[in-house]
Design a protein around this motif. Sequence first.
Motif, PDB file in Angstrom:
ATOM      1  N   ARG A   1       4.740  44.406  36.803  1.00  0.00           N
ATOM      2  CA  ARG A   1       4.895  45.775  36.328  1.00  0.00           C
ATOM      3  C   ARG A   1       6.136  46.361  37.011  1.00  0.00           C
ATOM      4  O   ARG A   1       7.232  45.869  36.826  1.00  0.00           O
ATOM      5  N   TRP A   2       5.952  47.401  37.859  1.00  0.00           N
ATOM      6  CA  TRP A   2       7.119  48.003  38.502  1.00  0.00           C
ATOM      7  C   TRP A   2       7.173  47.691  39.994  1.00  0.00           C
ATOM      8  O   TRP A   2       7.904  48.328  40.756  1.00  0.00           O
ATOM      9  N   ASP A   3       6.360  46.717  40.425  1.00  0.00           N
ATOM     10  CA  ASP A   3       6.386  46.294  41.826  1.00  0.00           C
ATOM     11  C   ASP A   3       7.448  45.200  41.973  1.00  0.00           C
ATOM     12  O   ASP A   3       7.226  44.048  41.624  1.00  0.00           O
ATOM     13  N   LEU A   4       8.604  45.567  42.509  1.00  0.00           N
ATOM     14  CA  LEU A   4       9.732  44.642  42.567  1.00  0.00           C
ATOM     15  C   LEU A   4       9.497  43.517  43.561  1.00  0.00           C
ATOM     16  O   LEU A   4       9.049  43.743  44.686  1.00  0.00           O
ATOM     17  N   SER A   5       9.799  42.299  43.147  1.00  0.00           N
ATOM     18  CA  SER A   5       9.722  41.156  44.054  1.00  0.00           C
ATOM     19  C   SER A   5      11.091  40.516  44.273  1.00  0.00           C
ATOM     20  O   SER A   5      11.307  39.849  45.296  1.00  0.00           O
ATOM     21  N   GLU A   6      12.028  40.731  43.337  1.00  0.00           N
ATOM     22  CA  GLU A   6      13.322  40.055  43.448  1.00  0.00           C
ATOM     23  C   GLU A   6      14.350  40.772  42.583  1.00  0.00           C
ATOM     24  O   GLU A   6      14.050  41.233  41.486  1.00  0.00           O
ATOM     25  N   ILE A   7      15.557  40.879  43.106  1.00  0.00           N
ATOM     26  CA  ILE A   7      16.686  41.427  42.356  1.00  0.00           C
ATOM     27  C   ILE A   7      17.832  40.429  42.450  1.00  0.00           C
ATOM     28  O   ILE A   7      18.192  39.991  43.552  1.00  0.00           O
ATOM     29  N   VAL A   8      18.397  40.065  41.323  1.00  0.00           N
ATOM     30  CA  VAL A   8      19.536  39.154  41.290  1.00  0.00           C
ATOM     31  C   VAL A   8      20.717  39.891  40.659  1.00  0.00           C
ATOM     32  O   VAL A   8      20.644  40.330  39.510  1.00  0.00           O
ATOM     33  N   ILE A   9      21.790  40.032  41.428  1.00  0.00           N
ATOM     34  CA  ILE A   9      22.986  40.736  40.957  1.00  0.00           C
ATOM     35  C   ILE A   9      24.113  39.727  40.793  1.00  0.00           C
ATOM     36  O   ILE A   9      24.416  38.969  41.720  1.00  0.00           O
ATOM     37  N   ASP A  10      24.719  39.704  39.610  1.00  0.00           N
ATOM     38  CA  ASP A  10      25.846  38.821  39.330  1.00  0.00           C
ATOM     39  C   ASP A  10      27.075  39.647  38.981  1.00  0.00           C
ATOM     40  O   ASP A  10      26.990  40.586  38.173  1.00  0.00           O
ATOM     41  N   LEU A  11      28.213  39.297  39.580  1.00  0.00           N
ATOM     42  CA  LEU A  11      29.483  39.956  39.292  1.00  0.00           C
ATOM     43  C   LEU A  11      30.471  38.924  38.772  1.00  0.00           C
ATOM     44  O   LEU A  11      30.575  37.825  39.330  1.00  0.00           O
ATOM     45  N   ASP A  12      31.185  39.269  37.715  1.00  0.00           N
ATOM     46  CA  ASP A  12      32.239  38.411  37.178  1.00  0.00           C
ATOM     47  C   ASP A  12      33.570  38.888  37.758  1.00  0.00           C
ATOM     48  O   ASP A  12      34.081  39.942  37.384  1.00  0.00           O
ATOM     49  N   LEU A  13      34.117  38.115  38.688  1.00  0.00           N
ATOM     50  CA  LEU A  13      35.350  38.513  39.365  1.00  0.00           C
ATOM     51  C   LEU A  13      36.605  38.053  38.632  1.00  0.00           C
ATOM     52  O   LEU A  13      37.714  38.254  39.126  1.00  0.00           O
ATOM     53  N   THR A  14      36.440  37.453  37.463  1.00  0.00           N
ATOM     54  CA  THR A  14      37.598  36.932  36.731  1.00  0.00           C
ATOM     55  C   THR A  14      38.683  37.979  36.485  1.00  0.00           C
ATOM     56  O   THR A  14      39.870  37.682  36.649  1.00  0.00           O
ATOM     57  N   PRO A  15      38.347  39.243  36.140  1.00  0.00           N
ATOM     58  CA  PRO A  15      39.421  40.190  35.822  1.00  0.00           C
ATOM     59  C   PRO A  15      40.208  40.708  37.024  1.00  0.00           C
ATOM     60  O   PRO A  15      41.207  41.392  36.839  1.00  0.00           O
ATOM     61  N   VAL A  16      39.764  40.428  38.256  1.00  0.00           N
ATOM     62  CA  VAL A  16      40.373  41.096  39.407  1.00  0.00           C
ATOM     63  C   VAL A  16      41.101  40.114  40.321  1.00  0.00           C
ATOM     64  O   VAL A  16      40.831  38.905  40.322  1.00  0.00           O
ATOM     65  N   ASP A  17      42.033  40.654  41.097  1.00  0.00           N
ATOM     66  CA  ASP A  17      42.629  39.915  42.200  1.00  0.00           C
ATOM     67  C   ASP A  17      41.638  39.890  43.357  1.00  0.00           C
ATOM     68  O   ASP A  17      41.040  40.913  43.685  1.00  0.00           O
ATOM     69  N   VAL A  18      41.466  38.740  43.989  1.00  0.00           N
ATOM     70  CA  VAL A  18      40.645  38.615  45.190  1.00  0.00           C
ATOM     71  C   VAL A  18      41.538  38.071  46.291  1.00  0.00           C
ATOM     72  O   VAL A  18      42.148  37.008  46.125  1.00  0.00           O
ATOM     73  N   ARG A  19      41.615  38.810  47.398  1.00  0.00           N
ATOM     74  CA  ARG A  19      42.523  38.420  48.484  1.00  0.00           C
ATOM     75  C   ARG A  19      41.765  38.355  49.805  1.00  0.00           C
ATOM     76  O   ARG A  19      41.858  39.270  50.624  1.00  0.00           O
ATOM     77  N   PRO A  20      40.982  37.292  50.029  1.00  0.00           N
ATOM     78  CA  PRO A  20      40.280  37.158  51.306  1.00  0.00           C
ATOM     79  C   PRO A  20      41.274  36.881  52.435  1.00  0.00           C
ATOM     80  O   PRO A  20      42.385  36.386  52.185  1.00  0.00           O
ATOM     81  N   PRO A  21      40.898  37.203  53.679  1.00  0.00           N
ATOM     82  CA  PRO A  21      41.818  36.997  54.804  1.00  0.00           C
ATOM     83  C   PRO A  21      41.886  35.542  55.240  1.00  0.00           C
ATOM     84  O   PRO A  21      41.769  35.228  56.422  1.00  0.00           O
ATOM     85  N   ILE A  22      42.059  34.658  54.277  1.00  0.00           N
ATOM     86  CA  ILE A  22      42.140  33.222  54.535  1.00  0.00           C
ATOM     87  C   ILE A  22      43.359  32.684  53.813  1.00  0.00           C
ATOM     88  O   ILE A  22      43.546  32.914  52.619  1.00  0.00           O
ATOM     89  N   HIS A  23      44.192  31.973  54.534  1.00  0.00           N
ATOM     90  CA  HIS A  23      45.468  31.510  54.009  1.00  0.00           C
ATOM     91  C   HIS A  23      45.268  30.672  52.747  1.00  0.00           C
ATOM     92  O   HIS A  23      44.397  29.812  52.678  1.00  0.00           O
ATOM     93  N   GLN A  24      46.096  30.946  51.723  1.00  0.00           N
ATOM     94  CA  GLN A  24      46.105  30.203  50.465  1.00  0.00           C
ATOM     95  C   GLN A  24      44.764  30.256  49.736  1.00  0.00           C
ATOM     96  O   GLN A  24      44.380  29.310  49.055  1.00  0.00           O
ATOM     97  N   SER A  25      44.029  31.375  49.885  1.00  0.00           N
ATOM     98  CA  SER A  25      42.746  31.526  49.204  1.00  0.00           C
ATOM     99  C   SER A  25      42.745  32.661  48.192  1.00  0.00           C
ATOM    100  O   SER A  25      41.694  32.980  47.637  1.00  0.00           O
ATOM    101  N   ASP A  26      43.896  33.281  47.946  1.00  0.00           N
ATOM    102  CA  ASP A  26      43.957  34.383  46.983  1.00  0.00           C
ATOM    103  C   ASP A  26      43.619  33.903  45.578  1.00  0.00           C
ATOM    104  O   ASP A  26      43.935  32.771  45.200  1.00  0.00           O
TER     105      ASP A  26
END
Length: 233
Positions: free
Chosen positions: A63-88
Amino acid sequence: RQMCIRDSPITVDVRHTADGGMTPTTTIISGVLDNASREAFGLGTDRLLNAAIPFSAELHGDRWDLSEIVIDLDLTPVDVRPPIHQSDKAAGVPGTAQVLIEPQDDGLIKVPAFSILTASFAASGQLTVDRDATHAVGIGTANGTPFQLEWQRVSEKGKAGNRLTLAATLDDSARANIGYSTSAWLTGPVETTASLFSQGLRTQSVEVIVDFAPAAVNLPLWNKAAGMDGIAQ
């Protein structure tokens, strides 16, 4: 059903099934988080993420008793620049992020898995959030390098925000894994701590402390053997 949350349009699909007296419920919320939507939710990211991000969230429970939430994000449209060399990651190159959340009866929030995956960067981990949603601790890996993390809601110099602290032991192999080979002047492990203060997702300040004591350093102006004290901040 189409609706809006804080002026952000979303689609909501609720499904009920009967199973042995239980009423499993799956609610699927999907939409696109653009800059305006992220601002509305207090997650301003214009310097970090500068494009709209498709998302979906599946809420599972009885019913409305939550047991799990799964969140998915599609990062394809964006630039991702982690602080790791050659990982952009450039916009248009596939990338995904996922968060699994399990609310607990005692008020704690378990995040047994989170991940960010692109062609050149992979990070994953788990954490536990306290009852007041003001403090969390966890562990993870980034391109094979393990780290510990701690997050807190804080107020610094009159500004409310978030403090994220990442700590890792970076030996020769770990530094190579994240694209910073230092074998020419540094050998052995170093204890590294990075502390970021942010408002929303906008980083306001960063402090990095590196303890060189376990390592050997060979630089023109600094030369030391392993076991001798040495800290950079």
